[in-house]
Write a protein that holds these residues in place. Sequence first.
Motif, PDB file in Angstrom:
ATOM      1  N   ASP A 216       0.817  -1.218   0.000  1.00 43.88           N
ATOM      2  CA  ASP A 216       0.000   0.000   0.000  1.00 43.88           C
ATOM      3  C   ASP A 216       0.848   1.264   0.000  1.00 43.88           C
ATOM      4  O   ASP A 216       0.534   2.248  -0.676  1.00 43.88           O
ATOM      5  CB  ASP A 216      -0.943   0.005   1.209  1.00 43.88           C
ATOM      6  CG  ASP A 216      -2.060  -1.022   1.074  1.00 43.88           C
ATOM      7  OD1 ASP A 216      -2.337  -1.444  -0.070  1.00 43.88           O
ATOM      8  OD2 ASP A 216      -2.638  -1.405   2.107  1.00 43.88           O
ATOM      9  N   ASP A 217       1.931   1.268   0.767  1.00 45.94           N
ATOM     10  CA  ASP A 217       2.779   2.459   0.839  1.00 45.94           C
ATOM     11  C   ASP A 217       3.445   2.743  -0.499  1.00 45.94           C
ATOM     12  O   ASP A 217       3.508   3.887  -0.952  1.00 45.94           O
ATOM     13  CB  ASP A 217       3.839   2.298   1.932  1.00 45.94           C
ATOM     14  CG  ASP A 217       3.235   2.375   3.334  1.00 45.94           C
ATOM     15  OD1 ASP A 217       2.137   2.959   3.468  1.00 45.94           O
ATOM     16  OD2 ASP A 217       3.857   1.858   4.272  1.00 45.94           O
TER      17      ASP A 217
ATOM     18  N   LEU B 164       1.189   4.322  -3.097  1.00 50.14           N
ATOM     19  CA  LEU B 164       1.096   5.777  -2.977  1.00 50.14           C
ATOM     20  C   LEU B 164       2.277   6.446  -3.661  1.00 50.14           C
ATOM     21  O   LEU B 164       2.137   7.499  -4.288  1.00 50.14           O
ATOM     22  CB  LEU B 164       1.031   6.181  -1.499  1.00 50.14           C
ATOM     23  CG  LEU B 164      -0.323   5.988  -0.820  1.00 50.14           C
ATOM     24  CD1 LEU B 164      -0.186   6.140   0.700  1.00 50.14           C
ATOM     25  CD2 LEU B 164      -1.338   7.006  -1.357  1.00 50.14           C
ATOM     26  N   GLU B 165       3.444   5.837  -3.544  1.00 48.16           N
ATOM     27  CA  GLU B 165       4.628   6.402  -4.190  1.00 48.16           C
ATOM     28  C   GLU B 165       4.506   6.308  -5.710  1.00 48.16           C
ATOM     29  O   GLU B 165       4.939   7.215  -6.433  1.00 48.16           O
ATOM     30  CB  GLU B 165       5.888   5.687  -3.702  1.00 48.16           C
ATOM     31  CG  GLU B 165       6.190   5.952  -2.227  1.00 48.16           C
ATOM     32  CD  GLU B 165       7.475   5.268  -1.761  1.00 48.16           C
ATOM     33  OE1 GLU B 165       8.139   4.623  -2.597  1.00 48.16           O
ATOM     34  OE2 GLU B 165       7.802   5.395  -0.571  1.00 48.16           O
TER      35      GLU B 165
ATOM     36  N   GLU C 228      -4.679  10.044  -4.898  1.00 48.56           N
ATOM     37  CA  GLU C 228      -3.712   9.801  -3.824  1.00 48.56           C
ATOM     38  C   GLU C 228      -4.353  10.037  -2.460  1.00 48.56           C
ATOM     39  O   GLU C 228      -4.173   9.242  -1.530  1.00 48.56           O
ATOM     40  CB  GLU C 228      -2.503  10.723  -3.972  1.00 48.56           C
ATOM     41  CG  GLU C 228      -1.564  10.375  -5.107  1.00 48.56           C
ATOM     42  CD  GLU C 228      -0.413  11.351  -5.163  1.00 48.56           C
ATOM     43  OE1 GLU C 228       0.489  11.255  -4.311  1.00 48.56           O
ATOM     44  OE2 GLU C 228      -0.418  12.237  -6.042  1.00 48.56           O
ATOM     45  N   ARG C 229      -5.076  11.146  -2.339  1.00 49.02           N
ATOM     46  CA  ARG C 229      -5.712  11.461  -1.049  1.00 49.02           C
ATOM     47  C   ARG C 229      -6.713  10.383  -0.670  1.00 49.02           C
ATOM     48  O   ARG C 229      -6.766   9.943   0.483  1.00 49.02           O
ATOM     49  CB  ARG C 229      -6.417  12.817  -1.125  1.00 49.02           C
ATOM     50  CG  ARG C 229      -5.480  14.011  -1.076  1.00 49.02           C
ATOM     51  CD  ARG C 229      -6.238  15.303  -0.820  1.00 49.02           C
ATOM     52  NE  ARG C 229      -7.209  15.580  -1.876  1.00 49.02           N
ATOM     53  CZ  ARG C 229      -6.922  16.246  -2.989  1.00 49.02           C
ATOM     54  NH1 ARG C 229      -5.686  16.677  -3.197  1.00 49.02           N
ATOM     55  NH2 ARG C 229      -7.852  16.475  -3.895  1.00 49.02           N
TER      56      ARG C 229
ATOM     57  N   ARG D 100      -4.847   7.223   0.384  1.00 51.66           N
ATOM     58  CA  ARG D 100      -4.201   7.379   1.696  1.00 51.66           C
ATOM     59  C   ARG D 100      -5.232   7.157   2.818  1.00 51.66           C
ATOM     60  O   ARG D 100      -4.955   6.492   3.820  1.00 51.66           O
ATOM     61  CB  ARG D 100      -3.569   8.772   1.801  1.00 51.66           C
ATOM     62  CG  ARG D 100      -2.714   8.969   3.054  1.00 51.66           C
ATOM     63  CD  ARG D 100      -1.973  10.283   3.004  1.00 51.66           C
ATOM     64  NE  ARG D 100      -0.912  10.283   2.006  1.00 51.66           N
ATOM     65  CZ  ARG D 100      -0.975  10.940   0.850  1.00 51.66           C
ATOM     66  NH1 ARG D 100      -2.038  11.650   0.534  1.00 51.66           N
ATOM     67  NH2 ARG D 100       0.036  10.896  -0.007  1.00 51.66           N
ATOM     68  N   HIS D 101      -6.428   7.718   2.659  1.00 50.97           N
ATOM     69  CA  HIS D 101      -7.469   7.548   3.665  1.00 50.97           C
ATOM     70  C   HIS D 101      -8.002   6.121   3.660  1.00 50.97           C
ATOM     71  O   HIS D 101      -8.276   5.537   4.720  1.00 50.97           O
ATOM     72  CB  HIS D 101      -8.626   8.525   3.412  1.00 50.97           C
ATOM     73  CG  HIS D 101      -8.290   9.952   3.693  1.00 50.97           C
ATOM     74  ND1 HIS D 101      -7.745  10.379   4.889  1.00 50.97           N
ATOM     75  CD2 HIS D 101      -8.394  11.063   2.916  1.00 50.97           C
ATOM     76  CE1 HIS D 101      -7.545  11.682   4.857  1.00 50.97           C
ATOM     77  NE2 HIS D 101      -7.925  12.124   3.669  1.00 50.97           N
TER      78      HIS D 101
ATOM     79  N   THR E 291      -6.517   3.373   2.953  1.00 54.28           N
ATOM     80  CA  THR E 291      -5.575   2.370   3.457  1.00 54.28           C
ATOM     81  C   THR E 291      -5.055   2.706   4.845  1.00 54.28           C
ATOM     82  O   THR E 291      -4.209   1.991   5.384  1.00 54.28           O
ATOM     83  CB  THR E 291      -4.374   2.224   2.501  1.00 54.28           C
ATOM     84  OG1 THR E 291      -3.724   3.501   2.347  1.00 54.28           O
ATOM     85  CG2 THR E 291      -4.823   1.710   1.138  1.00 54.28           C
ATOM     86  N   ALA E 292      -5.571   3.797   5.411  1.00 54.48           N
ATOM     87  CA  ALA E 292      -5.111   4.182   6.756  1.00 54.48           C
ATOM     88  C   ALA E 292      -5.580   3.151   7.769  1.00 54.48           C
ATOM     89  O   ALA E 292      -6.704   2.638   7.670  1.00 54.48           O
ATOM     90  CB  ALA E 292      -5.642   5.556   7.112  1.00 54.48           C
TER      91      ALA E 292
END
Length: 225
Positions: A87-88, A91-92, A216-217, A220-221, A223-224
């Motif tokens: 997941d990280d 995002l990249e 992206e936003r 990020r939410h 997968t938080a």
Amino acid sequence: MAVTDDAIAKIKAMIVSGELTPGDRLPPEKELSERLGLSRSSMREAVKALEVIRVLDVRRGDGTYVTSLEPHLLLEAISFVVDMHDDDSMLEIFAVRRMLESQASGLAATLGTDEQIAELQREVEGVDASVSIEELVDHDIRFHREIVAMAGNAYLASLIEHLSSQTVRARAWRGLTESGAVERTLSEHRAIADAVAQRDPALATSLTTAHIAGIERWLRHATAP
């Protein structure tokens, strides 16, 4: 490993200098190793390494050839790397897409032909909010691919293609789970297409940056922990 690296560098130098060109057959292993002052084992390892990254094509019983050296071949290794994402790193990947595709949109507004712009507008006008998620993702892929093609850089197009292919699942997931995602995506695509048609590279760049940053936003939410 240093010896193998030396062998790779020497074969690369032959290609860069034009001594070997796309489609050429390499001299026999014994002849080439003697000419370059390398052992046959190090030459063999170098050829294997260059085959993996699609610089050379080893044809059993025929010989070893320089490939076409087309960007899509040379950048294939990127697909393997991004396939290993979590997941990280996803995002990249989106962050890299944002940087590259925003600039591609600016170039499209500057370099795109009238025919390419007309095709882009037809792509945008051919979909509406009633499309299925699968159809939306297909449209999204075509839309971004057409813009990148207008930038006129084969290496940029191939690089973005390999990165973008790894984000399809996330785009489909967003379409299924986020309220208004379909309408928002289509609206943003229309705005970007209009900026390209108006030959406004600054606006096209800004709108594409915001478009991908929105995904992206959401990711990020989503997968938080």
